[in-house]
Design a protein around this motif. Structure first.
Motif, PDB file in Angstrom:
ATOM      1  N   ILE A   9      40.400  53.996  32.897  1.00 52.19           N
ATOM      2  CA  ILE A   9      39.692  52.828  32.352  1.00 52.19           C
ATOM      3  C   ILE A   9      39.093  52.105  33.516  1.00 52.19           C
ATOM      4  N   ALA A  10      37.830  52.102  33.687  1.00 55.87           N
ATOM      5  CA  ALA A  10      36.876  50.995  34.747  1.00 55.87           C
ATOM      6  C   ALA A  10      37.082  49.661  33.811  1.00 55.87           C
ATOM      7  N   VAL A  11      37.533  48.769  34.551  1.00 52.81           N
ATOM      8  CA  VAL A  11      37.654  47.146  33.991  1.00 52.81           C
ATOM      9  C   VAL A  11      36.827  46.549  34.639  1.00 52.81           C
ATOM     10  N   THR A  43      41.398  50.379  36.717  1.00 59.50           N
ATOM     11  CA  THR A  43      40.828  49.927  37.794  1.00 59.50           C
ATOM     12  C   THR A  43      39.809  48.722  37.586  1.00 59.50           C
ATOM     13  N   GLU A  44      40.127  47.595  38.130  1.00 57.77           N
ATOM     14  CA  GLU A  44      39.208  46.688  38.082  1.00 57.77           C
ATOM     15  C   GLU A  44      38.158  46.376  39.384  1.00 57.77           C
ATOM     16  N   ARG A  65      30.101  53.792  41.137  1.00 52.25           N
ATOM     17  CA  ARG A  65      30.820  54.843  41.262  1.00 52.25           C
ATOM     18  C   ARG A  65      32.000  54.943  40.418  1.00 52.25           C
ATOM     19  N   LEU A  66      32.813  53.855  40.427  1.00 49.62           N
ATOM     20  CA  LEU A  66      33.907  53.767  39.530  1.00 49.62           C
ATOM     21  C   LEU A  66      33.738  54.007  38.149  1.00 49.62           C
ATOM     22  N   CYS A  67      32.614  53.645  37.511  1.00 54.00           N
ATOM     23  CA  CYS A  67      32.156  53.807  36.183  1.00 54.00           C
ATOM     24  C   CYS A  67      31.950  55.225  36.068  1.00 54.00           C
ATOM     25  N   GLU A  68      31.359  55.931  36.908  1.00 57.57           N
ATOM     26  CA  GLU A  68      30.933  57.413  36.883  1.00 57.57           C
ATOM     27  C   GLU A  68      32.310  58.388  36.868  1.00 57.57           C
ATOM     28  N   GLU A  69      33.175  57.906  37.545  1.00 54.60           N
ATOM     29  CA  GLU A  69      34.646  58.700  37.559  1.00 54.60           C
ATOM     30  C   GLU A  69      35.271  58.305  36.342  1.00 54.60           C
ATOM     31  N   ALA A  70      35.181  57.258  35.801  1.00 57.80           N
ATOM     32  CA  ALA A  70      36.133  56.814  34.688  1.00 57.80           C
ATOM     33  C   ALA A  70      35.920  57.440  33.314  1.00 57.80           C
TER      34      ALA A  70
END
Length: 360
Positions: A9-11, A43-44, A65-70
């Protein structure tokens, strides 16, 4: 799903009270994790007005990028009234994410929780349980940052496309079918437009009618947006699922939130074919930031919506059950007398969180 079998989860905590309501939502999810077979990895990352002040961007590339991977994105309230782009528009990563990930279905549930005051006479007895689906990438918002302004006039362009509208209506009919199967409502879907005046909305309604023929088990209605506004404040219990254009949805979703106690009670999701963002409908409320007064209910219910979406995406029945458990825990907290400050009560962020955790 992530390789280690945990849901990633992207936070994005955001600004103002955003991080303050995000923390209780994560606490609730950790409690769910402890009492189920679900596993989460949080992951914040930064996003919002404060990041813009520091870097000149609403979000760093690493956040995108984090949002793309989460597996899913949890987003707190973003933006501050005092922080603006050079054209005087607000810093709004929540809108930017909609365009970046093609999140065309803005899902805005409005359910009156027992014990929560509504301004509508009879709502406590009749109940309110509707979902407004707002197209989130086109309509009048397609003109964001592209409007033409001169000394004598300003122009913004409304855009409605077949590709997006057909996906929007297909999602809406399937949601109506799913709610009916769960016994939550009557399985009806209402198209809200202004087809009697604008050709774009006549086009919108025509595509709705085409979708209705593909879903004959759903009772399909059509209503003009002005009449809908009147009906919502007189008989909101007559509505089940509603679908509308972006700007109409922006306005009606706040109206619907007012029917169920306010924005502090209103969760939301922006959903596309692959990605989804879950966030409360309320703003950053800088006037109460850091005072422990923020109501985390909308953020907690947004986390429950996330679990339901993850359940459908990955075939995880336990995630759907966990989402329902969170909803029941929130209901119990209010039935037992929790009263946030916007209702004239004394329950702050910690009190509401504690009551919901006890309900779990």
């Amino acid at each position: 799903m992530s390789a280690n079998n945990a849901l990633h989860i992207a936070v994005l905590g955001g600004d103002g009270i955003g991080p303050e309501v995000m923390a209780p939502a994560l606490e609730v999810l950790r409690r769910v994790e402890a009492k189920s077979d679900l596993k989460f990895r949080f992951t914040e990352a930064p996003a919002g007005a404060n990041n813009y002040l520091a870097t000149g961007k609403s979000m760093p590339d690493s956040t995108v990028r984090l949002c793309e991977e989460a597996d899913a994105i949890l987003l707190g309230a973003c933006g501050l009234p005092s922080v603006r782009y050079p054209d005087n528009t607000e810093i709004a990563p929540q809108i930017e994410l909609r365009f970046h990930f093609d999140l065309y279905a803005g899902v805005r549930p409005a359910r009156l929780i027992p014990g929560v005051p509504s301004p509508i006479v009879g709502a406590d007895a009749r109940g309110i349980d509707l979902v407004l689906i707002r197209e989130s990438t086109e309509g009048l918002f397609a003109s964001m940052g592209k409007g033409v302004v001169t000394d004598t006039e300003a122009r913004e362009t409304l855009v409605i496309t077949r590709r997006t509208s057909e996906r929007l209506f297909e999602y809406s009919f399937k949601l109506a079918e799913r709610r009916k199967a769960r016994g939550r409502a009557n399985g009806g879907l209402t198209c809200v437009d202004k087809a009697n005046v604008f050709r774009a909305f006549a086009f919108f309604r025509e595509m709705f009618n085409e979708a209705a023929r593909r879903h004959p088990d759903v009772k399909a209605d059509r209503v003009y947006v002005d009449a809908c506004s009147l009906m919502l404040v007189k008989r909101p219990w007559d509505f089940d699922v509603m679908v509308t254009e972006n700007m109409f949805g922006d306005i009606l979703s706040d109206l619907a939130a007012g029917l169920i106690g306010g924005l502090g009670m209103a969760p939301s999701a922006d959903i596309g074919d692959r990605y989804a963002v879950f966030q409360p409908c309320h703003g950053t409320a800088p006037d109460i930031m850091g005072q422990g007064k923020a109501n985390p209910t909308a953020m907690i219910l947004s986390a429950a919506m996330m679990l339901d979406w993850l359940a459908e995406k990955h075939g995880l029945e336990s995630a759907a059950e966990a989402g329902e458990r969170i909803e029941r825990a929130v209901d119990k907290a209010y039935a037992d007398g929790i009263k946030p400050m916007e209702f004239g009560g004394s329950s702050g962020t910690a009190d509401v969180t504690k009551a919901v955790l006890a309900g779990l």
